[in-house]
Design a protein around this motif. Structure first.
Motif: not given
Lengths: 400, 406
Positions: B18-20, B22-24, B26-27, B93
């Motif tokens: 989830h962190w991955f 969101e931070t890698e 999605r951008p 993501g």
């Protein structure tokens, strides 16, 4: 660890319930419907098997099952005949109030008569919903404190076992302005002065069961009749129990119709082939089977979560939310699947040669008569969750 | 025992991904969609982190290689349950970026299921390279999609090579793949019994990528069409070897099809992930907006729609978990995998459509991600078997079960 495997106990419970459903309920489904009730001998057997007291603890003569195990049993009973299963003797829906809201002494006292020799003739009822469209926070049946007593005034609608019940749990508000926090439940003997049943209501389905309206006019009860649990949290849990049971019943009803339609499709020929070979028919069967499973897993997940210790940290939303999801989904599935079953059978599905027309009426009636309330209320609760509003108090008119 | 609890390992992996996501993921998602490709720098970063579509990094409990199996503490397989949880989270993501992650992809399962030990070593060793590597799965042809029995690509044995001829299409990562698992027939008159699976390396003479398709959604994901023009592969590239097909006869192909019973729940889970993202975004957007001077969520029609979206996604997820649990337990799950795929494909598509609708004109704008979810998700009701094929499978199994019950 995610697992869909039934325990040994659950398997044997399901087997027992299925056998009763198949050998006792199915063969007399039309007779019970026409007779507007179940024969006393059948009721006695149901009662003696413990099917009427699934939730009650063993020391009070019950089976002591948690919400998940009960959901498994109820799916089987409803598969047999939901109307008959609802019409059976026993404490019925009042048992949920006694388990969730009553204290030990109140529970024991209320259930004692059911353990007696003629216990199998006794019935309980839950007077919850009111005429009009208000949910629990908008109830207008008011209990007013008067010295050592409470005086209850108001109207309740479409109460299961109305007019037949030896004990009635009446849900009322102590403060009409307080919404969920004002709710309380009272245990009333069926012959309490001021408690008057209207005539049996005729319904579109579930006709084996009896529904009647209740008028409470200056109904005076001692303060000890008020069950110990009150307010939003207790009633949230109570409603979750009712919703899970209603959902499990809807799953059983849907499964019955789905199986019947699938079997019919493999036996009926048209244009020189079995209608199962037409995709227009087989896709209805596939969609129905999928809807049944989808509703069942939501129901089991809710039952599983509600049966855990509070604060067990399941990684899932709160049990009340899961119960709302299961409830809305299963009642919709039952309506969809029973409708598709009638469609698969065509004209034969519309007449009483087959049970599918009954099941379609039952599913329609169940979605509005069930004790978990209108599925739209469940959806309102889910909408709050989708919007991230669950942490805030539920808006007025939206049950928890 | 019935249980819906995620294990600590599953929770860790879900939270990490989830962190991955969101931070890698999605951008870069919107730009990748616009470019029709994933920025190359992304793969290096991913490789360094040890993430591929099936390979879960070792430090969060996975095996890291993609060829192995993940087991729980009691030694029971949990690969499938882990895969569906991971896929939902990553697709939340961005699905196109996720299915472009380096690794064997859909080419992995057939090699793992029927490959000989020598073949497994040879084909999976490619992924030990420093640079990102892909593999792919080539079944569909211009004239045979869901009707896989109708494939026309031929394989002719000449000495110790097979000569392949035909056209394969809709191949995810088919051009960037180091090798493709290609399904062909040695004798059309044998029907399914004549089908064989070959591994075709992309540098074989006669292997020619002819088209990279432009799609409604999943634009950052490469979808290739290739021609096999007298393409020679060593007989050693016949998956499972000759013995496998002699031993299994018609069943040999069935084993290859069994791939779907484990991949369909994963694909379905991605659909749920996309739809969840769309639903969350639309709900957040609605909360902040007024309609006729009232907050949008005050309207019961809006609330009702959101509730239905939410519970149907939950129902889809549980159907998926059920199918994955059966696969882990070694139970036949064709019916359940098809149910998961049929239901999730339909529901996810509906949810994304409604997310656009709930947002009004803004829903169609590229300033918001829901229009992209809407375009991306549609194919989840199509690839890995259309919703209609799923219903054929489900109904067949339902009727079969009635026959067995007498």
């Amino acid at each position: 660890m995610i697992s869909f495997e039934l325990s040994q106990d659950e398997q044997s419970l399901a087997g027992m319930a299925r056998e009763f459903a198949e050998t006792r309920l199915r063969p007399v489904l039309r007779e019970c419907e026409a007779g507007r009730g179940v024969p006393e001998a059948l009721g006695k057997e149901f009662f003696e098997l413990g099917l009427a007291t699934l939730a009650l603890p063993e020391e009070l003569g019950g089976v002591g099952l948690g919400p998940l195990s009960r959901a498994i049993v109820w799916e089987e009973l409803a598969w047999g005949d939901l109307g008959a299963a609802l019409a059976m003797p026993g404490p019925g829906l009042a048992a949920h109030a006694l388990m969730v809201l009553a204290d030990g002494a109140q529970r024991a006292e209320a259930l004692e008569p059911f353990a007696g020799r003629d216990g199998f003739r006794r019935r309980g009822a839950l007077a919850l919903f009111e005429p009009g469209f208000g949910g629990p926070p908008e109830f207008r049946t008011v209990a007013r404190r008067d010295g050592p007593d409470y005086v209850i005034d108001g109207k309740k609608a479409m109460v299961l076992n109305g007019g037949l019940a030896d004990l009635v749990v009446v849900v009322a508000t102590l403060d009409p302005e307080a919404g969920w926090d004002g709710l309380a439940a009272f245990l009333l003997p069926g012959d309490t002065p001021g408690l008057a049943w209207g005539p049996r209501r005729e319904t579109t389905g579930l006709e084996t069961a009896t529904y009647a309206d209740l008028v409470l006019d200056g109904c005076r009860v001692p303060a000890g009749a008020k069950l110990a649990g009150e307010g939003a949290e207790a009633f949230g849990r109570f409603l979750a129990e009712l919703r899970i049971e209603a959902a499990a019943q809807a799953v059983g009803l849907a499964r019955a119709a789905q199986e019947h339609a699938a079997r019919y499709a493999t036996q009926r020929k048209a244009f020189g082939q079995y209608i199962a070979e037409f995709q227009g028919v087989s896709f209805m069967v596939a969609d129905s089977a999928t809807e049944v499973d989808a509703a069942r897993w939501l129901t089991w997940r809710a039952g599983w979560a509600l049966g855990l210790e509070p604060g067990a940290g399941t990684g899932h939303p709160p049990a009340g939310e899961l119960a709302a999801a299961a409830h809305a989904q299963a009642l919709a599935a039952a309506r969809f699947v029973t409708d598709r079953a009638v469609q698969v059978l065509g004209g034969h599905g519309y007449v009483d040669d087959h049970p599918v027309e009954k099941w379609m009426r039952d599913a329609r009636a169940h979605a509005v008569l069930n004790a978990g309330g209108n599925p739209a209320w469940s959806d309102a609760r889910l909408a709050d969750a989708a919007l991230g509003l669950t942490a805030r108090p539920a808006p007025k008119g939206v049950p928890a | 025992m019935i249980d819906f609890t995620l294990t600590e390992q599953q929770k860790n992996i879900r939270d990490f991904l989830h962190w991955f996501a969101e931070t890698e993921i999605r951008p870069i998602a919107r730009e990748a969609d616009r470019l029709g490709d994933v920025p190359p720098g992304f793969f290096k970063k991913v490789k360094a982190m040890g993430i591929s579509m099936e390979a879960i990094p070792k430090d969060v409990g996975g095996e890291g290689e993609g060829a192995g199996e993940v087991k729980d503490r009691r030694g029971q397989r949990q690969t499938n349950r882990l895969s569906v949880i991971a896929s939902e989270e990553m697709a939340w993501g961005d699905p196109a970026v996720v299915i472009t992650l380096p690794g064997p992809g859909l080419g992995g399962p057939p090699v793992r299921l029927i490959g000989t030990p020598e073949q497994k070593e040879r084909f999976f060793s490619v992924f030990r390279a420093e640079e990102p590597r892909w593999a792919a799965y080539a079944m569909t042809e211009p004239e045979a999609g869901s009707d896989v029995a109708g494939i026309r690509t031929t394989a002719r044995k000449e000495g110790d090579v097979y000569v392949l001829n035909g056209t394969k299409t809709f191949i995810t990562n088919g051009a960037r793949a180091s090798w493709n698992v290609v399904f062909a027939t040695v004798d059309k008159s044998l029907g399914r019994a004549g089908h064989r699976a070959f591994v075709v390396e992309n540098d074989r003479p006669g292997f020619k990528v002819t088209r990279i398709m432009k799609k409604m959604g999943l634009r950052a994901s490469e979808t290739a069409e290739f021609v096999l023009d007298d393409c020679e592969v060593p007989a050693d590239n016949l998956l499972g070897g000759e013995e496998h097909y002699q031993r299994q006869g018609k069943e040999g192909f069935k084993v290859a099809m069994a791939t779907f019973d484990s991949t369909r729940p994963v694909v379905a889970a991605m659909g749920v992930g996309i739809a969840r993202a769309a639903m969350e975004y639309a709900a957040d957007y609605l909360k902040q907006n007024l309609m006729l001077d009232r907050p949008v969520p005050a309207y019961s029609r809006i609330r009702e729609t959101l509730a239905e979206m939410k519970r149907k996604l939950d129902a889809a997820r549980l159907l998926i978990w059920r199918a994955a649990w059966m696969a882990d337990a070694g139970l036949p799950n064709s019916r359940e995998a098809a149910m998961a795929k049929a239901y999730a494909g339909r529901v996810a598509t509906d949810v994304c459509t409604l997310a656009v609708e709930l947002m009004g004109p803004e829903g169609a704008s590229r300033d918001h991600p829901v229009e992209k979810c809407f375009r991306d998700v549609k194919v989840y009701d199509i690839f890995e078997g259309t919703g209609e094929i799923m219903r054929v499978i489900i109904s067949r199994r339902v009727f079969q079960a009635l026959g067995e019950a007498g």
